[in-house]
Structures are given as structure tokens and as C-alpha cells.
Write a protein that holds these residues in place. Structure first.
Motif: not given
Length: 213
Positions: A11-14, A24-31, A33-35, A40-42
Motif C-alpha cells: 500500500x505504501x509503495x502504491x 504521504x504520511x503514515x496516517x494516509x497509509x493507515x487510512x 488500509x482502513x487500519x 501500522x506503527x507497530x
């Protein structure tokens, strides 16, 4: 857990390919993925760790760009090396588009890529020496420097996508749209011996037949 980690990387690569690594932020990646961001930071506490893991994938994908041992290597191997690397660039577009900025912003992560690049250039020299010894490339002399040629070939292939983005390809035939292969061959052709040029023509003729079939 392994699947979740791989899903994060994918997802991050995409998203990085679409928007750029720095946008792109960590939050955007998590959003996406719907997690939760915490989930994610785990797996990846910082984007830098994500970058390091994706770089490992890139280096792993590049491992089969090697010189075969114990058998005759045709000039086609030259083309296959660059085509393989070009496909990796396409898969991880953000990395190569932003590589100069990544090197400044994350030098510790990028050190490994720099070391691998140095080894790749050393292997390229070995391939050139092999082609010289088998009479496909002209011997090096005061007028011929394969050190410069190898470096220039690397530059063209490495930054082809970046340079192409600055040209309106719909309005010019200056560049081949698919890949830098034709440009790379044109750089190499003046160094081919008669034997090498004959082999080159045979390879290109076979490629044209494959395209038509």
C-alpha cells in the motif's frame, strides 16, 4: 502478521508512486488500509523504516542482474540487464524519481543502495572486459575509456524516467517512449567490433521478428 506487514509495504509503495514519498504520511497509509495508525506503527515506527524495507525489496529484485558464469554471454545480456533494471524502476517509481532527495534526507538508509550501485558498476566493467576478450568490443586505448562509457550508460538508464517527464512525448519523437534501450544501444554501437556489430544486428533482427509475431 507477515501478511499485514507485506500489505503495508504494498500500500505504501502504491501511494508513494502516486503522490511521492515526501507527500504521504503514515496516517494516509493507515487510512488507505482502513487500519489505525497505531497498528501500522507497530510494524513500522517511522516512514524511514518503511523506506529501508522497500529498498531491501528493490535490492533483492536486482540480485538476478548478474553476469552468468561458465558460459558464452551474448550482447543480448547487455539489453536484458537494462530491461530488468528498467522494470524495477517502473515498479518502484517513487524511489527512483526521488532518489537524489532521498539520499539527502535519509543518507543512512541510502548508503546500502550506494554500495550496491558501486558493486553493479564493478560488475559492468567485468562484462565489458569479457566482451573485449571475446572480440565484441574494441580494446581500450587513449581514445576509448570504458570507465566513462559505463558511467554514462548508468546515468541514462538511471534517470531516463526523470528526464522523460520533462519532455512532452506526445509532441516529439526525440525519445523512445517505452524504455531507454535504443538510446543505450546507440551509445554502445561505436565501440563494437565487426564481430560485435554483426551480433548486434542479429539480436535486433530477432527482436523485430518477435514483435511482429
Amino acid at each position: 502478521m507477515k501478511d499485514t506487514k507485506q500489505h503495508i509495504i504494498h500500500t505504501a509503495t502504491s501511494l508513494f508512486n502516486e503522490k511521492g514519498f515526501f507527500n504521504v504520511s503514515i496516517k494516509e497509509i493507515a487510512d488507505e488500509m482502513e487500519i489505525s495508525p497505531g497498528n501500522l506503527t507497530y510494524h513500522f515506527k517511522k516512514k524511514e523504516q518503511l523506506l529501508a524495507t522497500i529498498q531491501e525489496e528493490i535490492l533483492l529484485a536486482s540480485k538476478d542482474i548478474i553476469i552468468p558464469e561458465g558460459k558464452y554471454i551474448t550482447l543480448e545480456h547487455f539489453e536484458l540487464i537494462f530491461l530488468k533494471f528498467y522494470s524495477i524502476q517502473d515498479q518502484y517509481r517513487f524511489f527512483f524519481t526521488n532518489i537524489l532527495y532521498l539520499n539527502v534526507a535519509h543518507p543512512k538508509v541510502m548508503r546500502k543502495y550506494k554500495e550496491t550501485t558501486s558493486k553493479r558498476l564493478e560488475n559492468a566493467r567485468k562484462l565489458v572486459d569479457y566482451y573485449i576478450s571475446t572480440d565484441r568490443l574494441k580494446p581500450e586505448n587513449d581514445e576509448i575509456s570504458y570507465t566513462y562509457l559505463i558511467h554514462n550508460l548508468w546515468i541514462v538508464n538511471m534517470f531516463w524516467k526523470n528526464s522523460s517527464s520533462l519532455i512532452d512525448l506526445e509532441k516529439t519523437n526525440y525519445l523512445a517512449k517505452e524504455s531507454p534501450i535504443e538510446s543505450l544501444w546507440h551509445m554502445l554501437k561505436p565501440y563494437l567490433t565487426e564481430k560485435g556489430f554483426t551480433e548486434y544486428k542479429e539480436i535486433r533482427a530477432a527482436k523485430k521478428i518477435l514483435k511482429r509475431s
